[in-house]
Write a protein that holds these residues in place. Structure first.
Motif, PDB file in Angstrom:
ATOM      1  N   UNK A  47      -1.301   7.392 -49.769  1.00 44.99           N
ATOM      2  CA  UNK A  47      -2.055   6.925 -50.887  1.00 44.99           C
ATOM      3  C   UNK A  47      -1.634   7.297 -52.324  1.00 44.99           C
ATOM      4  N   UNK A  48      -1.135   8.408 -52.637  1.00 39.65           N
ATOM      5  CA  UNK A  48      -0.641   8.934 -53.841  1.00 39.65           C
ATOM      6  C   UNK A  48       0.656   8.062 -54.201  1.00 39.65           C
ATOM      7  N   UNK A  49       1.480   7.783 -53.372  1.00 43.11           N
ATOM      8  CA  UNK A  49       2.782   7.160 -53.606  1.00 43.11           C
ATOM      9  C   UNK A  49       2.276   5.560 -53.971  1.00 43.11           C
ATOM     10  N   UNK A  50       1.504   5.128 -53.333  1.00 44.47           N
ATOM     11  CA  UNK A  50       1.035   3.758 -53.730  1.00 44.47           C
ATOM     12  C   UNK A  50       0.377   3.999 -55.191  1.00 44.47           C
ATOM     13  N   UNK A  51      -0.303   4.760 -55.703  1.00 45.08           N
ATOM     14  CA  UNK A  51      -0.870   4.936 -56.858  1.00 45.08           C
ATOM     15  C   UNK A  51       0.248   4.956 -57.831  1.00 45.08           C
ATOM     16  N   UNK A  52       1.229   5.845 -57.787  1.00 43.50           N
ATOM     17  CA  UNK A  52       2.322   6.107 -58.610  1.00 43.50           C
ATOM     18  C   UNK A  52       3.357   5.273 -58.678  1.00 43.50           C
TER      19      UNK A  52
END
Length: 221
Positions: A47-52
């Motif tokens: 999730x967080x990698x997709x966000x950033x």
């Protein structure tokens, strides 16, 4: 959602639309995670990698692209996202344009039919009425079709693809290439300098990727 909303604020997305945009992007991330293993949409499902690395990276160029559109006049403006893949940067850009500049049409061009089905599904789920999906190779597109073209997929930008992109963008149109290090950009652009004698590089600040150099290469037709 704090990582996403905080990032949208830092990028400069209008305060009034940050919450609805964040909600749409969370829905979009859910769809990527759901279909990634089958469609090979992105290099991560975390999730967080997709966000950033994908959502915020795509939107870091939004205000620069918006300026080009405002200068050209947004009426009947057509933005093409070439080699859209999983919809990056096209879907995040379209989500913001849908709320701020709804006259801007965003066409996601993707050669793989199954990915086009994914893109059409995402556009429907997110309510992006400004999005069309076109199942085609860039080489088969009609001449002078787009006012502005975005892409993240072509690395490096070679002579053949450059000729194609210059053919399908309108006179006075703009190519916007998402790229990384400036030194690599210079080397890459030197390889096509007979086709592109001049270009601009806009530094992009991506929240969460402060240690990774990101730039937008702008080529004017």
């Amino acid at each position: 959602m704090n990582l996403l909303t905080d990032g949208l604020k830092k990028i400069g997305i209008s305060e009034s639309i940050i919450e609805p945009i964040a909600e749409k992007m969370e829905q979009y991330i859910n769809e990527i995670v759901l279909f990634n293993s089958a469609y090979n949409l992105t290099n991560t499902s975390e999730h967080d990698e997709l966000v950033t690395r994908h959502i915020l990276d795509s939107l870091a160029a939004y205000n620069s692209i918006k300026e080009f559109i405002k200068n050209a006049g947004s009426e009947n403006f057509v933005l093409g996202d070439i080699g859209s893949g999983g919809g990056l940067p096209g879907i995040p850009l379209a989500a913001v344009f849908c709320m701020e500049m709804p006259d801007v049409k965003v066409i996601l061009v993707e050669r793989m039919e199954k990915r086009c089905a994914f893109l059409e599904n995402c556009a429907a789920i997110l309510g992006l009425k400004n999005v069309d999906v076109l199942n085609s190779e860039a080489e088969r597109l009609e001449e002078k079709h787009f006012d502005l073209i975005t892409f993240r997929a072509f690395r490096p930008l070679d002579k053949k693809m450059t000729k194609t992109l210059l053919r399908i963008v309108k006179d006075n149109g703009v190519l916007c290439a998402y790229k990384a290090k400036k030194e690599n950009i210079i080397e890459e652009m030197n390889g096509i300098k007979e086709l592109v004698p001049s270009y601009d590089v806009i530094s992009l600040n991506v929240p969460g990727l402060e240690d990774s150099e990101r730039n937008l290469v702008v080529i004017k037709r």
